[in-house]
Write a protein that holds these residues in place. Structure first.
Motif, short mmCIF file in Angstrom:
data_model
loop_
_atom_site.label_atom_id
_atom_site.label_comp_id
_atom_site.label_asym_id
_atom_site.label_seq_id
_atom_site.Cartn_x
_atom_site.Cartn_y
_atom_site.Cartn_z
N UNK A 136 40.80 37.18 36.11
CA UNK A 136 39.95 37.23 37.30
C UNK A 136 39.17 35.92 37.45
N UNK A 137 38.66 35.41 36.32
CA UNK A 137 37.91 34.15 36.38
C UNK A 137 38.82 32.98 36.75
N UNK B 168 40.91 40.12 28.43
CA UNK B 168 42.12 39.57 29.06
C UNK B 168 42.05 39.68 30.60
N UNK B 169 41.76 40.86 31.15
CA UNK B 169 41.68 40.96 32.62
C UNK B 169 40.56 40.06 33.19
N UNK B 170 39.42 40.01 32.49
CA UNK B 170 38.31 39.16 32.96
C UNK B 170 38.75 37.70 33.01
N UNK B 171 39.54 37.29 32.02
CA UNK B 171 40.01 35.91 31.98
C UNK B 171 40.84 35.58 33.23
N UNK C 71 46.69 43.43 35.32
CA UNK C 71 45.82 42.33 35.77
C UNK C 71 46.58 41.00 35.72
N UNK C 72 47.36 40.79 34.66
CA UNK C 72 48.13 39.54 34.55
C UNK C 72 49.17 39.46 35.67
N UNK C 73 49.86 40.59 35.92
CA UNK C 73 50.90 40.58 36.97
C UNK C 73 50.27 40.30 38.34
N UNK C 74 49.14 40.95 38.61
CA UNK C 74 48.46 40.74 39.90
C UNK C 74 48.09 39.26 40.06
N UNK C 75 47.49 38.74 39.01
CA UNK C 75 46.99 37.36 39.08
C UNK C 75 48.13 36.36 39.25
#
Lengths: 570, 259
Positions: free
Chosen positions: A118-119, A113-116, A39-43
């Motif tokens: 995404x937000x 962490x992933x929700x953070x 998720x961090x890498x994507x973001x």
């Protein structure tokens, strides 16, 4: 007006920019919500791409561009690809990228962490839509959503009730600030029979004297309402109580908040600049509100003993100064200010943790000269410049530097009162910096003063040159001068204002110069001490403004509860 | 006969003080599904009765249109204000739905077509109904749908609290849910002088949802262990909300904005 469907590559890129972070958030929610690093890498990857594309579109515009409105064919959902949007896209995506990169490690041990991420992506997208909205509905929707998303970002740590409380304060202030913007949208849409901002602005230019039912020109009323919305978003005096408490959110959110979101007021002034060209009185009000905010924010900042809270009030002071710039008609300068402030405030917030860590090892308290001389028996060296030299430097150097740099860029040196006021403030600020340097005890005062002078020259020359060229980019064809004219006062009140300001500053300097020599504090005695303590207590309780709001809300909630009991919850 | 129909429509399409009966009816419905059904059906019935009565309106200009519009706005403000102190989710959903549904009277008074008003009603009814259903699920697990008593529901019931949060956002006209566009439409049909009286509704909704979420999400849960909503139920709820939001963009949003 351009239409997205025509397929120009640059248009497609421009439309893709605000949608990319939405895509990233969707991917995280749907596919990688369990994968922390994915998720961090994507973001981060998508935010980097957004930043690069924003730079590319800006470069393309600089090469051979004209403002375009990209529409999907409905009354709303359109984007305005103009210099203001492009500048703001680069700024917002740049700040967002910094915050994303910092969050990768900072938030790694936090739950959600992933929700953070995404937000964060959704927030980035919403701000990108907000700054490029070409119609009232898109602007209102994005303006509204920023408040909602910020609530969830500030309240990321749901274990702490305080996080929820402060997120709520922010959300309710933002909602309060939404109302005048809704009213302005209703007024502008209803009067000029369009939702499109470019259409409304062109109709205002054609007929600026349309009156409302209260017989006030529509641009004046709409400008006043837009200014109120900007005041709430940019934490102006009386609507500022939430700002220092946003520190209770995660540090990256504080950085995003103070570096980006809080600057939205300056953006709003610039977006509605064609309205403010016909709303001079509103600009005067903005100057006054900004001035009070700048002074209050700075005073509150000075008494804080917490680094992050101090930074929070520093933001308030900066926002006051930004609104003052709008109040004198220097709209492009406000944009430049919000960008500069955004980057330096982001770096300050993101390094606040290191500062706190260092302070635990070195307290940073300067050595006491008496102790050094008497106990350590080290000879005292001359620590200050002679006061005549200092006074000459203080007064002459800033005014010379400002005048030279300003004459270099402006054909008519004093083409607006706003320019005069800005130059005056530049002089005062520079003089104050030099004066503060003179008061500091240093082993080599000439070196200190020299360093500050060089910094001052670089900053002023850079600021003047950049703001000039920046102004020409944002407001080509002399449109910026119309704003200066709108902000002008009559010659007599202006002269009186300048005189009062000059007297205030000169008096302030004289007071600080001679306070020790004439033993002013001693002669004023206990009465001054009492006033000082009252002032200090009031500032330390943040002028009781938050207490007042809290009491008011308690009364209203209690009334609501009594009403429900009386009506048996039906 | 017309007066009776008008009064009945004032009950089902809530208008104070008849809105008290609407709330009484919904509150007395047995079970969460019955409550949800009542919130969905009764307002539609109210509009049908109004149209059956033969009354037609064409803008807030007639002698009693002004007072009627003021009463509609007053009802919306009253129930939004009352919602700020509510901690039971079903009551909160009822009050928010009543507040939103009362605004439909302004569309009726402005002479909007029946189909458009009926679609508007769904923008307020659907979130209210969904909240009633999910409040029922919460009550089944925790013995009651009271928020703020134990706190920290988000940590122990993440799926259910996410649905409740999104439902509450939909009920308070958050973009891109249909309520946002319906509110814009209401603002568009009102004369400019009336708009300042509509805006307190928006503010009170914001205050209300702020308190709602604060009580629902924050704090540390100290109650007994509870089981979250099943994955299938959570996906079904999320799907309904997504369809509702997308429909908001394409039906409510694309066609009705400020006129």
């Amino acid at each position: 007006m351009g239409v997205f469907m025509r397929g120009n590559a640059m248009d497609v890129l421009a439309v893709a920019i605000p949608f990319l972070p939405v895509l990233s958030a969707l991917v995280i929610f749907l596919f990688v919500r369990r994968g922390r690093s994915a998720s961090a890498r994507t973001s981060v990857g998508v935010t980097l791409l957004t930043f690069v594309l924003a730079l590319a579109v800006l470069a393309g515009y600089l090469a051979s561009g004209t403002p375009q409105v990209e529409s999907i064919g409905t009354d709303w959902g359109s984007l305005w690809v103009d210099p203001l949007s492009l500048i703001m896209w680069v700024f917002v995506s740049g700040i967002s990228l910094l915050v994303h990169l910092y969050s990768v490690r900072y938030m790694v041990e936090e739950p959600g962490y992933p929700r953070f991420f995404a937000l964060l992506d959704l927030m980035t997208a919403t701000i990108l839509f907000m700054v490029s909205a070409a119609d009232l509905v898109t602007l209102l929707a994005a303006w509204f959503l920023v408040g909602v998303l910020l609530y969830f970002l500030l309240g990321h740590d749901t274990d702490r009730p305080a996080a929820g409380r402060y997120a709520f304060w922010t959300q309710i202030t933002y909602r309060f600030g939404d109302l005048p913007l809704w009213m302005a949208a209703a007024l502008l849409g209803g009067t000029y029979h369009s939702l499109s901002l470019p259409v409304i602005f062109s109709r205002i230019q054609m007929a600026p004297a349309v009156h409302t039912l209260w017989s006030i020109p529509v641009p004046e009323v709409a400008g006043f309402l837009v200014a109120l919305a900007a005041f709430a978003r940019s934490a102006q005096f009386l609507l500022h109580g939430w700002l220092p408490y946003t520190m209770d959110g995660p540090t990256p959110v504080s950085a995003l908040m103070h570096a980006g979101i809080v600057n939205a007021g300056g953006f709003l002034f610039n977006r509605f600049a064609p309205v403010f060209e016909h709303a001079g009185d509103v600009l005067h009000l903005a100057f006054l509100v900004g001035l009070v905010t700048a002074i209050t924010g700075s005073a509150l900042m000075l008494i804080q003993n917490d680094v992050k809270r101090s930074l929070g009030y520093s933001t308030m002071g900066q926002m006051g100064f930004m609104v003052m710039e709008c109040g004198v008609g220097a709209f492009p300068l406000a944009v430049f200010h919000l960008i500069a402030h955004g980057f330096f405030k982001a770096s300050l917030f993101l390094s606040a943790g290191n500062v706190i860590g260092d302070a635990r090892h070195h307290d940073g308290v300067p050595a006491d000269p008496v102790y050094t001389s008497v106990v350590e028996r080290r000879p005292r060296r001359p620590s200050r410049l002679p006061w005549m030299v200092a006074a000459s430097l203080t007064i002459l150097v800033p005014i010379t530097v400002l005048a030279l740099s300003h004459f270099f860029v402006a054909a008519h040196p004093f083409y607006g009162q706003g320019v005069l006021i800005l130059l005056f403030f530049g002089w005062v600020t520079g003089a104050q910096a030099l004066f503060a340097a003179h008061k500091m005890t240093q082993t080599n005062p000439w070196r200190l003063m020299g360093g500050i002078l060089v910094s001052f020259v670089l900053i002023v020359v850079g600021y003047t040159l950049i703001s000039h060229y920046f102004g020409n980019f944002l407001y080509p064809g002399g449109r910026g001068e119309k704003l200066y004219q709108a902000a002008s006062l009559g010659s007599f009140p202006f002269a009186v204002l300048m005189l009062v300001l000059a007297l205030l500053f000169v008096g302030g300097w004289a007071l600080t110069f001679f306070a020790d020599t004439l033993d002013l504090w001693g002669s004023l005695g206990a009465r001054w001490r009492g006033t000082y303590l009252v002032l200090y207590a009031s500032l330390s309780r943040e002028m009781y403004i938050n207490d007042l709001y809290a009491r008011l809300s308690q009364i209203l909630v209690s009334a609501s509860r009594k009403l429900n009991i009386w009506l048996r919850w039906c | 006969m017309n007066l009776v129909l008008l009064l009945l429509s004032g009950v089902f399409l809530p208008l104070f003080p008849l809105s008290w009966l609407f709330n009484r009816l919904v509150a007395s419905a047995p079970g969460a599904w019955a409550k949800a059904l009542a919130i969905l059906v009764l307002p539609q019935l109210g509009v049908q009765l109004l149209w059956t009565s033969g009354l037609r309106f064409s803008g807030i200009a007639g002698p009693w249109h002004g007072p009627a519009a003021a009463l509609a706005l007053g009802t919306a403000i009253l129930y939004a204000f009352r919602a700020i102190s509510v901690r039971e989710i079903t009551i909160w959903a009822r009050f928010m739905a009543t507040s939103g549904l009362a605004l439909a009277w302004l569309q009726v008074l402005a002479g909007l077509p029946a189909a458009q008003v009926q679609l508007s009603l769904l923008a307020w009814s659907i979130p209210g109904a969904l909240l009633c259903l999910w409040a029922g699920e919460l009550a089944r697990r925790m013995g009651g749908a009271y928020i703020g008593l134990s706190g920290g529901v988000a940590r122990v019931l993440p799926r259910l609290s996410t649905l409740l949060t999104m439902g509450a956002l939909a009920a308070t006209a958050t973009p891109v849910f249909p309520g946002f566009f319906v509110l814009l439409n209401v603002m568009g049909v009102l004369p400019a002088g009336w708009v300042p009286f509509l805006l307190p509704v928006l503010f009170l909704w914001g205050w209300s949802i702020g308190r709602f979420l604060q009580d629902l999400l924050f704090g540390v849960y100290r109650g007994e262990e509870v089981e979250d909503l099943g994955i299938a139920g959570a996906w079904a709820g999320a799907l309904v909300l997504v369809v509702f939001a997308v429909a908001g963009l394409f039906f409510w949003g694309a066609t009705w904005t400020v006129s």
